[in-house]
Write a protein that holds these residues in place. Structure first.
Motif, PDB file in Angstrom:
ATOM      1  N   THR A 123       0.826  -1.211   0.000  1.00 37.51           N
ATOM      2  CA  THR A 123       0.000   0.000   0.000  1.00 37.51           C
ATOM      3  C   THR A 123       0.859   1.260   0.000  1.00 37.51           C
ATOM      4  N   ILE A 124       1.869   1.283   0.863  1.00 37.80           N
ATOM      5  CA  ILE A 124       2.690   2.489   1.001  1.00 37.80           C
ATOM      6  C   ILE A 124       3.526   2.733  -0.250  1.00 37.80           C
ATOM      7  N   SER A 125       3.984   1.657  -0.893  1.00 37.95           N
ATOM      8  CA  SER A 125       4.832   1.880  -2.066  1.00 37.95           C
ATOM      9  C   SER A 125       4.032   2.559  -3.181  1.00 37.95           C
ATOM     10  N   ALA A 126       2.734   2.260  -3.255  1.00 33.50           N
ATOM     11  CA  ALA A 126       1.912   2.959  -4.249  1.00 33.50           C
ATOM     12  C   ALA A 126       1.807   4.444  -3.911  1.00 33.50           C
ATOM     13  N   GLU A 127       1.735   4.744  -2.589  1.00 30.75           N
ATOM     14  CA  GLU A 127       1.657   6.142  -2.163  1.00 30.75           C
ATOM     15  C   GLU A 127       2.974   6.874  -2.443  1.00 30.75           C
ATOM     16  N   THR A 128       4.093   6.253  -2.064  1.00 31.00           N
ATOM     17  CA  THR A 128       5.381   6.938  -2.265  1.00 31.00           C
ATOM     18  C   THR A 128       5.666   7.099  -3.754  1.00 31.00           C
ATOM     19  N   TYR A 129       5.201   6.141  -4.548  1.00 30.47           N
ATOM     20  CA  TYR A 129       5.403   6.245  -5.993  1.00 30.47           C
ATOM     21  C   TYR A 129       4.675   7.478  -6.525  1.00 30.47           C
ATOM     22  N   ALA A 130       3.436   7.673  -6.054  1.00 33.09           N
ATOM     23  CA  ALA A 130       2.658   8.818  -6.523  1.00 33.09           C
ATOM     24  C   ALA A 130       3.244  10.134  -6.000  1.00 33.09           C
ATOM     25  N   ASP A 131       3.725  10.106  -4.734  1.00 33.33           N
ATOM     26  CA  ASP A 131       4.222  11.344  -4.123  1.00 33.33           C
ATOM     27  C   ASP A 131       5.703  11.594  -4.387  1.00 33.33           C
ATOM     28  N   ARG A 132       6.374  10.618  -5.012  1.00 33.02           N
ATOM     29  CA  ARG A 132       7.815  10.698  -5.289  1.00 33.02           C
ATOM     30  C   ARG A 132       8.654  10.829  -4.018  1.00 33.02           C
ATOM     31  N   TYR A 133       8.567   9.809  -3.176  1.00 38.24           N
ATOM     32  CA  TYR A 133       9.509   9.674  -2.076  1.00 38.24           C
ATOM     33  C   TYR A 133      10.358   8.447  -2.374  1.00 38.24           C
ATOM     34  N   PHE A 134      11.635   8.518  -2.042  1.00 34.84           N
ATOM     35  CA  PHE A 134      12.466   7.333  -2.182  1.00 34.84           C
ATOM     36  C   PHE A 134      12.130   6.377  -1.037  1.00 34.84           C
ATOM     37  N   GLN A 135      11.940   5.098  -1.352  1.00 34.65           N
ATOM     38  CA  GLN A 135      11.563   4.127  -0.318  1.00 34.65           C
ATOM     39  C   GLN A 135      12.478   2.918  -0.365  1.00 34.65           C
ATOM     40  N   LEU A 136      12.990   2.548   0.788  1.00 34.79           N
ATOM     41  CA  LEU A 136      13.819   1.347   0.895  1.00 34.79           C
ATOM     42  C   LEU A 136      13.238   0.502   2.020  1.00 34.79           C
ATOM     43  N   THR A 137      12.850  -0.730   1.688  1.00 35.05           N
ATOM     44  CA  THR A 137      12.254  -1.578   2.725  1.00 35.05           C
ATOM     45  C   THR A 137      13.266  -2.614   3.181  1.00 35.05           C
ATOM     46  N   PRO A 138      13.388  -2.808   4.502  1.00 34.83           N
ATOM     47  CA  PRO A 138      14.338  -3.797   4.977  1.00 34.83           C
ATOM     48  C   PRO A 138      13.868  -5.222   4.752  1.00 34.83           C
ATOM     49  N   SER A 139      12.565  -5.455   4.797  1.00 32.11           N
ATOM     50  CA  SER A 139      12.136  -6.847   4.921  1.00 32.11           C
ATOM     51  C   SER A 139      10.841  -7.199   4.202  1.00 32.11           C
ATOM     52  N   ALA A 140      10.218  -6.238   3.468  1.00 33.70           N
ATOM     53  CA  ALA A 140       8.999  -6.601   2.740  1.00 33.70           C
ATOM     54  C   ALA A 140       9.414  -7.275   1.441  1.00 33.70           C
ATOM     55  N   SER A 141       9.176  -8.572   1.351  1.00 42.72           N
ATOM     56  CA  SER A 141       9.873  -9.361   0.341  1.00 42.72           C
ATOM     57  C   SER A 141       9.040  -9.700  -0.884  1.00 42.72           C
ATOM     58  N   SER A 142       7.780  -9.289  -0.922  1.00 45.61           N
ATOM     59  CA  SER A 142       6.960  -9.652  -2.080  1.00 45.61           C
ATOM     60  C   SER A 142       7.379  -8.831  -3.301  1.00 45.61           C
ATOM     61  N   THR A 143       7.236  -9.421  -4.477  1.00 42.09           N
ATOM     62  CA  THR A 143       7.551  -8.677  -5.700  1.00 42.09           C
ATOM     63  C   THR A 143       6.522  -7.576  -5.943  1.00 42.09           C
ATOM     64  N   ASP A 144       5.327  -7.712  -5.308  1.00 43.05           N
ATOM     65  CA  ASP A 144       4.311  -6.665  -5.472  1.00 43.05           C
ATOM     66  C   ASP A 144       4.744  -5.332  -4.861  1.00 43.05           C
ATOM     67  N   VAL A 145       5.682  -5.391  -3.928  1.00 40.15           N
ATOM     68  CA  VAL A 145       6.145  -4.157  -3.289  1.00 40.15           C
ATOM     69  C   VAL A 145       6.848  -3.267  -4.308  1.00 40.15           C
ATOM     70  N   THR A 146       7.640  -3.890  -5.177  1.00 35.63           N
ATOM     71  CA  THR A 146       8.448  -3.100  -6.103  1.00 35.63           C
ATOM     72  C   THR A 146       7.875  -3.054  -7.514  1.00 35.63           C
ATOM     73  N   ALA A 147       6.934  -3.949  -7.824  1.00 35.41           N
ATOM     74  CA  ALA A 147       6.467  -4.080  -9.206  1.00 35.41           C
ATOM     75  C   ALA A 147       5.933  -2.755  -9.747  1.00 35.41           C
ATOM     76  N   GLY A 148       6.513  -2.297 -10.833  1.00 34.91           N
ATOM     77  CA  GLY A 148       6.017  -1.105 -11.505  1.00 34.91           C
ATOM     78  C   GLY A 148       6.334   0.193 -10.805  1.00 34.91           C
ATOM     79  N   LYS A 149       7.167   0.136  -9.732  1.00 30.72           N
ATOM     80  CA  LYS A 149       7.497   1.375  -9.019  1.00 30.72           C
ATOM     81  C   LYS A 149       9.005   1.545  -9.037  1.00 30.72           C
ATOM     82  N   ASP A 150       9.468   2.611  -9.683  1.00 28.01           N
ATOM     83  CA  ASP A 150      10.917   2.789  -9.817  1.00 28.01           C
ATOM     84  C   ASP A 150      11.552   3.323  -8.546  1.00 28.01           C
TER      85      ASP A 150
END
Lengths: 363, 401
Positions: free
Chosen positions: B128-155
């Motif tokens: 959920t948050i990665s979609a928000e940061t993608y829209a708001d343009r914040y750099f996001q680094l997750t230590p442990s969220a391991s699903s590919t859905d976290v990064t899919a389509g979000k640069d």
């Protein structure tokens, strides 16, 4: 004399209903003005839609618990049905219906219908029984919905909707997208929920619930709560009226669920578990059983409270959930404290006499 | 009573309004300087970067959230103590492991004018948050969220941990290459995205490389306490290796119940198994011979690990850090390393910083040596590339295989 009394009582109920509308509309206008002035923090802005959803959930549950007098412990199950069906419909109609408000409306209607179907399935056999069976069955219903959605894989491609219970079995054409991915929940949802939609949903909910309660059917429902045997002996069809209240409550919860689901880019089934049902029940109980205004206020405040900036400030954030629990307990204790109640009762009486018959009606 | 509640609610609402007003006015004041990265005052050339962390500090997953919070805290303290030109401010908000709360935690951090988002700890809120940061343009680094859905389509989203499918494939390859078992049983939690993600990738890859999976057993929730049905199914199918891509608390019960029924296959876990040895009330002898994939070993004797374990214990009242803490520590150092490659930090708002960090993280010569691996680098998809490590538990300690 009795006719006059009745007329006055009705007017009182009407006035009371209009106070509720007025509170909601005033809150909406104030918030819109503040939003326009950019005076509301991001964290409060992000809470507006969920608060609307919880208000609708609380008011609709109040219909079952406070007005019908049956305990329902699976209200989040109906929300879940609404949320996921709303998400599926919204994703499926993405290319067909371009206008987002219209798509949201369709999704909420479908969510409401799905909630209603769930309500009929649960209510039809169970509401015929006496005792606490509804509590037990709704509790199980919520868990069943959660577990079913957790193993459900739903996708859409040019051939239409596909469903499977294993990821490998969900075979989609090249243009297909998976909408619900089992325990991952719904991912990649386009957020189309808006605060205005939430506000309208609250008004619709108030309209439906208040008019139902003030109607002939509503008096039948109230009489069932107060004395089932007496009501039955007057020729009231117990199951029919119980089902009516219960299904209306489920329909509204389904619509609220659709709005909630479309407010986040991803939603998991485990969000709508027993805890969420209890949370909504807490709003209803603390707001006052049968008091619609109480439900609105309790849902709004108790949803916002743990997210307020002072609760998330560096000095308090470690104790956030602890404080929240303590506040809940204090509210419960204080509301049962006879001294405080007498004191407030006196204030309330003064307030009432100065305002004549206008104030504090069906609280 | 109802009157009283109404009055109380009114009072509470007034309080809420006052609180609301405060935030709003703070917000209004500080929005004048555009929320850029240089609020710390650049008179002496230092740049203050605000890192906003999100993770569960309460609720079912609190143990992981606290680990990522404190692991990063250790790194932030170390970097600030260096007194270099880059200083960090760090604010970690509780999301209780729920997406809805994570969104409000994220917005609280936005109000705090965070420059970089560190988190979330768990997968669901992260998506959920990665979609928000993608829209708001914040750099996001997750230590442990391991699903590919976290990064899919979000640069803008990067991971410090292995992805779920990656772990499943690695495990299957490792088992096959070392011929650890001929008949494989899998027990996983099909109500959990992490567990399901690894298990499905494992089963699919096992089929490709010719590993025989004889039993696939599931359970619906980590609150489950009886695993005899699943274990018996594996036993009846003759599995000589059981793959457990699950967290350590249900795994501890599985090991105990397998031992009680006299079933002793090789058990093989993923990174969620890390922490089983430090679990309260767990008989460590049951874990003897258990293999797991973890990038971090708290018993390692290299200086970096020893120092980290020591600092972490000070912060956590003696709790030994697990892999989540080490991932968090590495996250901050990776951000620090990337920031050093960026010029003109002082004039950047979070959007410019986001673009600059994306470029820095995906640069070809960018790599970081940390506790959880050396030479870690990132692809444009946000996935990390580092060597997986398989350890086996011998005499109550991890031994790298």
């Amino acid at each position: 004399m009795t006719a006059m009394k009745q007329a006055r009582r009705l007017r009182k109920a009407t006035v009371n209903s209009f106070i509720n509308y007025a509170i909601v509309i005033a809150a909406f206008i104030i918030l819109q003005i503040l939003l326009g002035q950019d005076m509301i923090s991001n964290s409060i802005q992000s809470m507006l839609v969920p608060v609307c959803c919880y208000i609708v959930m609380a008011v609709s549950l109040n219909l079952t618990v406070g007005i019908l007098g049956e305990l329902s412990l699976g209200h989040a199950g109906f929300m879940s049905l609404g949320a996921f069906s709303g998400i599926i419909v919204s994703t499926a109609l993405k290319d067909v219906v371009a206008a987002e408000p219209l798509r949201l409306l369709i999704a909420m209607l479908v969510g409401a219908v799905m909630g209603g179907i769930g309500g009929v399935i649960v209510g039809l056999p169970v509401l015929r029984l006496r005792g606490d069976y509804l509590a037990i069955v709704t509790l199980a219903f919520g868990e069943i919905i959660k577990n079913v959605i957790m193993v459900l894989y739903v996708g859409i491609d040019s051939d239409g909707l596909h469903m499977a219970t294993k990821e490998a079995n969900l075979v989609l054409a090249e243009d297909g997208v998976a909408i619900i991915k089992g325990p991952m929940g719904a991912v990649g949802v386009t957020k189309i929920a808006s605060f205005t939609a939430g506000f309208i949903l609250i008004l619709v909910t108030l309209f439906v619930v208040q008019n139902l309660v003030d109607s002939r059917a509503g008096r039948a429902i109230l009489s069932l709560r107060d004395n089932r045997i007496a009501a039955e002996s007057c020729g009231i069809n117990v199951t029919k009226y119980k089902l009516m209240a219960f299904v209306v409550s489920a329909v509204l919860a389904g619509a609220a669920g659709a709005l909630y689901g479309l407010n986040y880019s991803s939603t998991v089934a485990s969000k709508f578990d027993f805890n969420t049902s209890i949370l909504v029940l807490v709003y209803v109980v603390l707001g006052g059983l049968g008091s619609i205004r109480g439900s609105i206020i309790a849902a709004a405040i108790l949803t916002l409270l743990p997210e307020m900036s002072f609760m998330r400030s560096s000095s308090l954030k470690d104790y956030r959930m602890l404080l929240y629990a303590v506040i809940l307990i204090l509210v419960m204790l204080a509301s049962n404290n006879p001294t405080l109640r007498r004191a407030f009762g006196a204030v309330g009486k003064k307030f009432k006499s100065s305002k004549k018959q206008e104030g504090g009606a069906a609280q | 009573m109802k009157k009283f509640i109404a009055m109380l609610m009114a009072a509470a609402m007034m309080m809420a309004m006052v609180a609301c007003g405060n935030t709003a006015s703070n917000n209004g004041n500080s929005s004048n300087n555009g929320g850029s990265a240089d609020e710390g005052g650049s008179t002496d050339g230092t740049v203050v970067i605000r890192i906003g962390g999100i993770g569960p500090l309460t609720g079912d997953n609190a143990v992981y959230g606290v680990a990522t919070q404190l692991g990063a805290q250790v790194a932030v303290d170390e970097i600030n103590a260096l007194g270099g030109p880059i200083q960090f401010e760090y604010n970690f908000q509780d999301d209780t492991g729920v997406a809805e709360t994570a969104v409000s935690a994220y917005n609280t951090l936005k109000d705090w004018e965070a420059d970089i988002i560190y988190g979330c700890t768990t997968t669901g809120p992260s998506v959920t948050i990665s979609a928000e940061t993608y829209a708001d343009r914040y750099f996001q680094l997750t230590p442990s969220a391991s699903s590919t859905d976290v990064t899919a389509g979000k640069d803008n989203v990067f991971q410090m941990c292995f992805t779920d499918p990656n772990q499943g494939v690695t495990a299957a390859d490792y088992i096959s290459a070392n011929s650890l078992g001929s008949k494989i049983g899998v027990i996983y939690n099909n109500g959990d995205a992490y567990s399901t993600g690894i298990a499905e990738a494992f089963i699919a890859h096992a089929e490709e490389i010719g590993l025989e999976v004889v039993a696939t057993e599931t359970y619906p929730s980590d609150k489950n306490t009886d695993y005899n049905v699943q274990l018996n199914a594996c036993k009846d199918a003759g599995a000589d290796l059981v793959f457990l891509p699950i967290y350590y608390s249900p795994a501890s019960l599985i090991l105990a119940q397998a031992s009680a029924m006299g079933y002793a296959p090789t058990f093989f876990g993923a990174d969620g198994m890390d922490g089983i040895l430090t679990m309260d009330g767990f008989d460590a002898s049951l874990a003897e011979g258990l293999m797991l994939m973890t990038p971090f070993n708290a018993d390692a004797t290299d200086d970096a690990t020893v120092n980290f374990v020591e600092s972490y214990k000070e912060l956590s009242d003696g709790v030994i850090p697990n892999q989540f803490a080490a991932d968090g520590y590495d996250c901050i150092y990776a951000i620090y390393a990337a920031l050093q490659n960026i010029e003109g930090l002082a004039d950047m708002d979070h959007e410019a910083l986001c673009e600059a960090l994306i470029a820095a993280f995906t640069a070809e010569d960018f790599s970081v040596d940390g506790l959880t691996g050396s030479g870690m680098s990132w692809s444009t998809s946000g996935e990390i590339s580092k060597d997986p490590v398989v350890v086996v538990i011998q005499d109550g300690a991890y031994v790298t295989m």
